[in-house]
Structures are given as structure tokens and as C-alpha cells.
Design a protein around this motif. Structure first.
Motif, PDB file in Angstrom:
ATOM      1  N   LEU A  46       6.350  -1.032  -3.167  1.00  0.00           N
ATOM      2  CA  LEU A  46       6.627  -1.341  -1.788  1.00  0.00           C
ATOM      3  C   LEU A  46       6.983  -2.782  -1.626  1.00  0.00           C
ATOM      4  N   GLN A  47       8.231  -2.938  -1.323  1.00  0.00           N
ATOM      5  CA  GLN A  47       8.792  -4.263  -0.935  1.00  0.00           C
ATOM      6  C   GLN A  47       8.668  -4.644   0.476  1.00  0.00           C
ATOM      7  N   THR A  48       8.472  -5.961   0.743  1.00  0.00           N
ATOM      8  CA  THR A  48       8.453  -6.606   1.937  1.00  0.00           C
ATOM      9  C   THR A  48       9.513  -7.750   2.059  1.00  0.00           C
ATOM     10  N   ASP A  49       9.326  -8.019   3.502  1.00  0.00           N
ATOM     11  CA  ASP A  49      10.151  -9.590   3.553  1.00  0.00           C
ATOM     12  C   ASP A  49       9.045 -10.604   4.016  1.00  0.00           C
ATOM     13  N   SER A  50       7.868 -10.346   3.546  1.00  0.00           N
ATOM     14  CA  SER A  50       6.755 -11.485   3.773  1.00  0.00           C
ATOM     15  C   SER A  50       6.125 -12.196   2.768  1.00  0.00           C
ATOM     16  N   TYR A  51       5.529 -13.171   2.839  1.00  0.00           N
ATOM     17  CA  TYR A  51       4.909 -14.146   1.855  1.00  0.00           C
ATOM     18  C   TYR A  51       3.469 -14.018   2.204  1.00  0.00           C
ATOM     19  N   CYS A  52       3.003 -13.306   2.884  1.00  0.00           N
ATOM     20  CA  CYS A  52       1.504 -13.054   3.347  1.00  0.00           C
ATOM     21  C   CYS A  52       1.146 -11.766   2.780  1.00  0.00           C
ATOM     22  N   CYS A  53       1.345 -11.433   1.831  1.00  0.00           N
ATOM     23  CA  CYS A  53       1.051  -9.994   1.186  1.00  0.00           C
ATOM     24  C   CYS A  53      -0.446 -10.335   0.569  1.00  0.00           C
ATOM     25  N   HIS A  54      -1.082  -9.232   0.615  1.00  0.00           N
ATOM     26  CA  HIS A  54      -2.540  -9.040  -0.072  1.00  0.00           C
ATOM     27  C   HIS A  54      -2.787  -7.833  -0.696  1.00  0.00           C
ATOM     28  N   PRO A  55      -3.453  -7.638  -1.786  1.00  0.00           N
ATOM     29  CA  PRO A  55      -3.675  -6.362  -2.198  1.00  0.00           C
ATOM     30  C   PRO A  55      -4.560  -5.466  -1.214  1.00  0.00           C
ATOM     31  N   ASP A  56      -5.500  -6.368  -0.520  1.00  0.00           N
ATOM     32  CA  ASP A  56      -6.391  -5.578   0.645  1.00  0.00           C
ATOM     33  C   ASP A  56      -5.656  -5.031   1.753  1.00  0.00           C
ATOM     34  N   ASN A  57      -4.262  -5.426   1.912  1.00  0.00           N
ATOM     35  CA  ASN A  57      -3.607  -4.875   2.961  1.00  0.00           C
ATOM     36  C   ASN A  57      -3.122  -3.707   2.861  1.00  0.00           C
ATOM     37  N   ILE A  58      -3.216  -3.004   1.558  1.00  0.00           N
ATOM     38  CA  ILE A  58      -2.518  -1.454   1.505  1.00  0.00           C
ATOM     39  C   ILE A  58      -3.893  -0.704   1.290  1.00  0.00           C
ATOM     40  N   PHE A  59      -3.627   0.438   1.648  1.00  0.00           N
ATOM     41  CA  PHE A  59      -4.750   1.497   1.961  1.00  0.00           C
ATOM     42  C   PHE A  59      -4.281   2.707   2.096  1.00  0.00           C
ATOM     43  N   SER A  60      -5.102   3.776   1.670  1.00  0.00           N
ATOM     44  CA  SER A  60      -4.704   5.198   1.721  1.00  0.00           C
ATOM     45  C   SER A  60      -5.166   5.900   3.065  1.00  0.00           C
ATOM     46  N   GLY A  74      -4.808   9.271   3.705  1.00  0.00           N
ATOM     47  CA  GLY A  74      -4.952  10.611   3.224  1.00  0.00           C
ATOM     48  C   GLY A  74      -3.604  11.227   2.979  1.00  0.00           C
ATOM     49  N   ASP A  75      -3.759  12.563   2.793  1.00  0.00           N
ATOM     50  CA  ASP A  75      -2.413  13.409   2.469  1.00  0.00           C
ATOM     51  C   ASP A  75      -1.963  14.062   3.891  1.00  0.00           C
ATOM     52  N   ILE A  76      -1.200  13.177   4.549  1.00  0.00           N
ATOM     53  CA  ILE A  76      -0.972  13.595   6.051  1.00  0.00           C
ATOM     54  C   ILE A  76      -0.150  14.979   5.912  1.00  0.00           C
ATOM     55  N   ASP A  77       0.760  15.053   5.322  1.00  0.00           N
ATOM     56  CA  ASP A  77       1.951  16.036   5.190  1.00  0.00           C
ATOM     57  C   ASP A  77       1.618  17.170   4.034  1.00  0.00           C
ATOM     58  N   GLU A  78       0.609  16.764   3.366  1.00  0.00           N
ATOM     59  CA  GLU A  78      -0.107  18.006   2.514  1.00  0.00           C
ATOM     60  C   GLU A  78       0.717  18.271   1.370  1.00  0.00           C
ATOM     61  N   ASP A  79       1.435  17.335   0.834  1.00  0.00           N
ATOM     62  CA  ASP A  79       2.216  17.429  -0.369  1.00  0.00           C
ATOM     63  C   ASP A  79       1.888  17.257  -1.640  1.00  0.00           C
ATOM     64  N   GLY A  80       0.468  16.730  -1.701  1.00  0.00           N
ATOM     65  CA  GLY A  80       0.001  16.485  -2.852  1.00  0.00           C
ATOM     66  C   GLY A  80      -0.170  14.734  -3.243  1.00  0.00           C
ATOM     67  N   ILE A  81       0.587  13.986  -2.449  1.00  0.00           N
ATOM     68  CA  ILE A  81       0.560  12.668  -2.659  1.00  0.00           C
ATOM     69  C   ILE A  81      -0.008  11.948  -1.261  1.00  0.00           C
ATOM     70  N   ALA A  82      -0.949  11.101  -1.234  1.00  0.00           N
ATOM     71  CA  ALA A  82      -1.448  10.602   0.032  1.00  0.00           C
ATOM     72  C   ALA A  82      -0.285   9.621   0.523  1.00  0.00           C
ATOM     73  N   GLU A  83      -0.291   9.315   1.984  1.00  0.00           N
ATOM     74  CA  GLU A  83       0.258   8.410   2.562  1.00  0.00           C
ATOM     75  C   GLU A  83      -0.473   7.112   2.499  1.00  0.00           C
ATOM     76  N   ILE A  84       0.410   6.018   2.782  1.00  0.00           N
ATOM     77  CA  ILE A  84      -0.570   4.664   2.333  1.00  0.00           C
ATOM     78  C   ILE A  84      -0.173   4.014   3.781  1.00  0.00           C
ATOM     79  N   GLY A  85      -0.955   3.028   4.162  1.00  0.00           N
ATOM     80  CA  GLY A  85      -0.835   2.272   5.240  1.00  0.00           C
ATOM     81  C   GLY A  85      -0.792   0.605   4.726  1.00  0.00           C
ATOM     82  N   GLN A  86      -0.101  -0.235   5.417  1.00  0.00           N
ATOM     83  CA  GLN A  86       0.121  -1.788   5.150  1.00  0.00           C
ATOM     84  C   GLN A  86      -0.274  -2.409   6.483  1.00  0.00           C
ATOM     85  N   TYR A  87      -1.046  -3.492   6.339  1.00  0.00           N
ATOM     86  CA  TYR A  87      -1.250  -4.311   7.278  1.00  0.00           C
ATOM     87  C   TYR A  87      -0.319  -5.336   6.908  1.00  0.00           C
ATOM     88  N   TYR A  88       0.788  -5.622   7.943  1.00  0.00           N
ATOM     89  CA  TYR A  88       1.625  -6.532   7.717  1.00  0.00           C
ATOM     90  C   TYR A  88       1.450  -7.656   8.564  1.00  0.00           C
TER      91      TYR A  88
END
Length: 251
Positions: free
Chosen positions: A143-157, A159-173
Motif C-alpha cells: 500500500l503506497q502512500t504520499d506520507s512520511y508519517c507511516c507506522h505499522p500500527d496505522n494498518i488494521f483489518s 473484516g471481510d466486508i464484501d465477503e470475497d474471502g479477503i478482508a478489507e484494510i483500514g489506514q489511519y493516515y
């Protein structure tokens, strides 16, 4: 016979004169190319840093030896996958070590027994502008960003909202400077992360100390809501926005 010798002599004089002219012309052209370079300059890739204290961002040996121990194959895979013809950045080794926060495990994004993890790296080349999130599961793109304030804790699951077998992810930007932060939700489509939701987090009004994932809730297949905390009154999504509200999205 004398005529033949004379003709041969004239041909030899003409031949050597022509060679001398061509060589002089070649020298002039070569000199012009050096003193008057083309406007388009191709910057070659460097094979070694400028000093022993610096390193290039695509140096997988340094990354695996100093940052991601035991993950050499993983790093080489990503370096090759996202390598471009652009030159790499150069950083001070101690800065890269100090900024690296290691691997952070997250909930399984795919339905398998191996728990996924995410880590952050600086741009591989000067054609990128911002850090990127990488996953230990190489089936997941970065997941590419244009920020230099990225932290591993900022990425989270989320859940599988569209039920395709792969969970969606969230990013605190975060852009590092403004008090306006964002929450973004991405789904995996055509081997790339596609943003399907966005909300604003104004730090001036933050009153919640809960996990980021709790600000995203599924309401149906391909439908979800995102918590927004902001004093912005612009109604760009057709929804009424208040200081503390939930925005609806579907994909």
C-alpha cells in the motif's frame, strides 16, 4: 605504364586525404558531444553509496541485516517487484535504523492459518514520494502512500466486508503536520488496493481512545459505515455531516 602508376598514386593520395578528413570530423563530433551535452541527461544507478555511513533504499542486504532479520527472500522479492529505472534514495544508516518499527501482526486478511504482518519502508526510488506498507503475505500488494508519517500500527483489518474471502484494510493516515487526520478503507481489486471509504479525524476534537478498527462497522455485504470527527461542514458525499457522525459507504 606510367599512366597506370600515376593513376594509382592519385588514388592513394585521395584515399588518405579522405581518411584524415573523416578522422578529424569524428574528433570534432566527439569534442562537441563532451563540451555541449544533450539537454536530456540520464542519471545512472549507483552501485555503492557515497560514504560508509549511508545506504541506498534498495539495498536488500542492509535491510535484511539491519532491519528485517531473517526475511531476505521477502525483501528481495519486493525489491525486484517494485524496482524501476529510477535511481534509489540515499539515507543515513542510523536514521533508517531509528525510524524502522519492525513487523506488526494483524488479523488474518486471508482465510489461512498464518497470521499476517505489516512493516513500513522508505521509497525504493526517487520516482516514489512517500513510504509504503508491505505485508509478509506476498500475495498482498504493498500500500503506497504520499506520507512520511507511516507506522505499522496505522494498518488494521476491518473484516471481510464484501465477503470475497479477503478482508478489507483500514489506514489511519497522517500528513505529519495538519491536525486533520484521516481514516481510509481499502479493498483488494485486480491485485491492487482500491480506496472505498474515507472519513476525517480532527485531533482538536478527538475524545476517543479506542482501536482504529472500532471506527469502521459493517452494515451488510459490501456496505459499511465510518466514524467521522470533524468540524468540517462541506457536504461532498450527499450526507449531512456533524461534529461526530457516521458516514455510509458501499462498493
Amino acid at each position: 605504364m606510367y599512366k597506370c602508376l600515376l593513376s594509382t598514386l592519385l588514388l592513394l593520395i585521395f584515399f588518405f586525404s579522405g581518411c584524415k578528413h573523416v578522422n578529424n570530423k569524428a574528433k570534432e563530433t566527439s569534442t562537441d558531444a563532451i563540451t555541449q551535452p544533450s539537454v536530456t541527461v540520464i542519471i545512472p544507478k549507483r552501485t555503492a553509496p557515497l560514504s560508509k555511513d549511508t545506504v541506498f533504499t534498495n539495498d536488500y542486504n542492509f535491510i535484511t541485516d539491519s532491519l528485517l532479520h531473517g526475511h531476505k527472500d521477502l525483501v528481495i522479492y519486493y525489491m525486484q517487484k517494485y524496482a524501476t529505472d529510477c535511481p534509489p534514495y540515499q539515507y543515513v544508516k542510523t536514521d533508517l535504523k531509528d525510524d524502522f518499527e519492525g513487523l506488526r501482526k494483524i488479523a488474518n486478511l486471508k482465510h489461512h492459518k498464518i497470521r499476517d504482518a505489516v512493516f513500513v519502508l522508505y521509497p525504493i526510488s526517487v520516482c516514489e514520494d512517500g513510504q509504503s506498507y508491505y505485508f509478509t503475505d506476498t500475495a498482498l500488494p504493498r500500500l503506497q502512500t504520499d506520507s512520511y508519517c507511516c507506522h505499522p500500527d496505522n494498518i488494521f483489518s476491518v473484516g471481510d466486508i464484501d465477503e470475497d474471502g479477503i478482508a478489507e484494510i483500514g489506514q489511519y493516515y497522517s500528513s505529519c503536520t495538519s491536525h486533520y487526520k484521516s481514516l481510509c478503507v481499502y479493498t483488494l481489486k485486480n491485485k491492487a488496493w482500491k480506496q472505498v471509504g474515507h472519513s476525517v479525524f480532527d485531533q482538536h476534537y478527538m475524545k476517543y481512545d479506542v482501536p482504529f478498527a472500532s471506527h469502521v462497522r459493517k452494515t451488510g455485504k459490501g456496505k459499511f459505515e465510518m466514524h467521522e470527527i470533524s468540524d468540517l461542514t462541506a457536504d461532498t458525499s450527499g450526507q449531512k455531516k456533524g461534529l461526530d457522525s457516521w458516514l455510509k459507504f458501499s462498493f
